[in-house]
Write a protein that holds these residues in place. Structure first.
Motif: not given
Lengths: 115, 115
Positions: A35, A95, A97, A100-103, B33, B35, B45, B48, B56, B98-99
């Protein structure tokens, strides 16, 4: 270990010229997303463009394009025909995969467009 | 379709007070999420959450910080007994699951200043 690296703390570009902002990443997961965000002085995070690791073509969104070189693990942002309003901080993010789904964000590049 | 909404935009607290930051996700999104962005840095991060669950929290400081996302209402990031080092911009993002997110949109952020 740092996963996202932006090596250019600051850059100047002349108005109407193109500019490339560098981003390299590190992951062992085959599935990930990349991103780019713009953060103007007002502070909000503006989503610009997304590239998935399985995408065959480089992503483009208007004047923004992503030069995705998978083997080199780079995802450079190209801004064509720079405008004064493009002056801002630019952040690359990934991200992963498998994690997890965080950036995870890079440290950013401050772009300054000269009139 | 409203985007991610955060409030307040700016929050000033004295050392030792509590700060409560709110995030309402985009309509139809059940994942949130949080941040944190320290001055001159990229976003890091924190946590989540899914509705009523913490998925998370690996980025959350072990003390003074907590987060929740109740069945009804916004997600809340709570910082107890704030210290000067908590001064930062706190951003929230949301996704439908998710994802799933090929785009990740952020709210406008809450800028916390501890005096």
């Amino acid at each position: 270990a740092q996963k996202i690296t932006q090596t250019q703390p600051g850059m100047f570009v002349q108005e109407k010229e193109a500019v490339t902002l560098d981003c390299t990443y590190d992951t062992s997961d085959p599935s990930y997303g990349l991103f780019w965000y713009k953060q103007p002085s007002s502070g909000e995070m503006i989503f610009l463009i997304y590239q998935g690791s399985y995408d065959q073509q480089n992503a483009t969104e208007g004047r923004y394009s992503l030069n995705f070189q998978k083997a080199r693990k780079s995802a450079n942002l190209v801004i064509s025909a720079s405008q004064l309003g493009d002056s801002a901080m630019y952040f690359c993010a990934m991200r992963d995969d498998g994690a997890g789904n965080m950036l995870t964000f890079g440290g950013g590049t401050r772009l300054m467009v000269k009139p | 379709n409203a985007g991610v909404m955060q409030n307040p935009r700016h929050l000033v607290r004295r050392r030792g007070q509590e700060a409560r930051l709110r995030c309402s996700p985009m309509k139809g999104h059940s994942h949130v999420y949080w941040y944190r962005q320290l001055p001159e840095e990229g976003l890091k991060f924190m946590v989540y959450l899914q509705k009523e669950n913490i998925i998370d929290e690996s980025g959350m400081p072990k003390e003074r910080f907590s987060a929740e996302f109740p069945k009804e209402g916004p997600s809340i990031l709570r910082i107890q007994q704030v210290v000067r080092g908590d001064s930062a911009a706190y951003f929230c993002a949301s996704s439908p699951g998710f994802l799933v997110n090929t785009e990740a949109f952020f709210g406008q952020g809450t800028r916390l200043t501890v005096v």
